[in-house]
Design a protein around this motif. Structure first.
Motif, PDB file in Angstrom:
ATOM      1  N   VAL A  46       0.850  -1.183   0.000  1.00  0.00           N
ATOM      2  CA  VAL A  46       0.000   0.000   0.000  1.00  0.00           C
ATOM      3  C   VAL A  46       0.888   1.236   0.000  1.00  0.00           C
ATOM      4  CG1 VAL A  46      -1.737   1.310   1.282  1.00  0.00           C
ATOM      5  CG2 VAL A  46      -1.867  -1.183   1.222  1.00  0.00           C
ATOM      6  N   VAL A  47       0.751   2.073  -1.046  1.00  0.00           N
ATOM      7  CA  VAL A  47       1.547   3.304  -1.150  1.00  0.00           C
ATOM      8  C   VAL A  47       0.677   4.555  -1.135  1.00  0.00           C
ATOM      9  CG1 VAL A  47       3.489   2.199  -2.337  1.00  0.00           C
ATOM     10  CG2 VAL A  47       1.628   3.212  -3.678  1.00  0.00           C
ATOM     11  N   GLY A  48      -0.644   4.375  -1.217  1.00  0.00           N
ATOM     12  CA  GLY A  48      -1.535   5.526  -1.219  1.00  0.00           C
ATOM     13  C   GLY A  48      -2.977   5.088  -1.165  1.00  0.00           C
ATOM     14  N   ILE A  49      -3.839   6.089  -1.060  1.00  0.00           N
ATOM     15  CA  ILE A  49      -5.276   5.844  -1.072  1.00  0.00           C
ATOM     16  C   ILE A  49      -5.914   6.999  -1.839  1.00  0.00           C
ATOM     17  CG2 ILE A  49      -5.710   6.971   1.140  1.00  0.00           C
ATOM     18  CD1 ILE A  49      -7.719   4.632   1.681  1.00  0.00           C
ATOM     19  N   LEU A  50      -6.844   6.689  -2.694  1.00  0.00           N
ATOM     20  CA  LEU A  50      -7.499   7.700  -3.524  1.00  0.00           C
ATOM     21  C   LEU A  50      -8.990   7.637  -3.260  1.00  0.00           C
ATOM     22  CD1 LEU A  50      -6.914   9.771  -5.858  1.00  0.00           C
ATOM     23  CD2 LEU A  50      -7.694   7.966  -7.395  1.00  0.00           C
ATOM     24  N   THR A  51      -9.576   8.787  -2.888  1.00  0.00           N
ATOM     25  CA  THR A  51     -11.004   8.839  -2.599  1.00  0.00           C
ATOM     26  C   THR A  51     -11.706   9.727  -3.611  1.00  0.00           C
ATOM     27  OG1 THR A  51     -10.822  10.752  -1.146  1.00  0.00           O
ATOM     28  CG2 THR A  51     -10.541   8.571  -0.127  1.00  0.00           C
ATOM     29  N   PRO A  75       1.839   9.473   2.997  1.00  0.00           N
ATOM     30  CA  PRO A  75       1.759   8.057   3.366  1.00  0.00           C
ATOM     31  C   PRO A  75       0.365   7.693   3.875  1.00  0.00           C
ATOM     32  CG  PRO A  75       2.919   9.282   5.065  1.00  0.00           C
ATOM     33  CD  PRO A  75       2.647  10.242   3.947  1.00  0.00           C
ATOM     34  N   VAL A  76       0.112   6.414   3.950  1.00  0.00           N
ATOM     35  CA  VAL A  76      -1.211   5.912   4.273  1.00  0.00           C
ATOM     36  C   VAL A  76      -1.234   5.348   5.693  1.00  0.00           C
ATOM     37  CG1 VAL A  76      -3.004   4.279   3.579  1.00  0.00           C
ATOM     38  CG2 VAL A  76      -1.498   5.267   1.871  1.00  0.00           C
TER      39      VAL A  76
END
Length: 149
Positions: A46-51, A75-76
């Protein structure tokens, strides 16, 4: 309060995306009613999160084509599958996030959101204040995307 592990509400099929994916392609995935978040994986980590709100903020400020990597949150904040729902809610509150990728070591297992925790916890535990500044995009020549400080 009964300690229920995160795995009890874990969404195993939460969609993932690569950091170099074009934002337009990510937006198409986010249009599905059941998809509000895309976990960004690179080599299974996991390198990111996109909403949805990341894409809306981005589009509101520029129409230039960019990859997901440009606007993802990183960072996440993550949580391990054995942690309790209370611990997940406390982590969400402390970090001002509504989604937690669940990782076992560095292996992505699924996603937990505040709405998934709601049936199990009191309303007090789920009050989350977003603690980040919005993305600011300077679309002028020679300028790039920067996060406001």
């Amino acid at each position: 309060m009964i300690e229920i592990p995160v795995t009890h509400v874990l969404k195993h099929a939460a969609p993932t995306i690569a950091p170099e994916t074009p934002v337009t392609e990510a937006a198409v995935e986010l249009r599905a009613p059941e998809v509000s978040t895309l976990v960004v994986l690179e080599d299974e980590a996991v390198v990111g999160i996109l909403t949805e709100s990341d894409v809306v903020a981005f589009v509101a400020e520029t129409l230039e084509p960019h990859s997901v990597e440009t606007i993802m949150s990183s960072p996440v904040t993550t949580i391990s599958p054995g942690e309790s729902l209370v611990a997940a809610a406390e982590l969400m509150q402390a970090d001002g996030v509504k989604h937690l990728p669940v990782v076992d070591g560095e292996t992505y297992c699924g996603l937990v959101s505040a709405s998934m925790l709601a049936p199990y916890l009191s309303r007090n535990r789920l009050e989350i204040d977003w603690q980040d500044d919005p993305i600011r995009i300077d679309a002028g020549e020679g300028h790039g995307i920067r996060v406001s400080e």
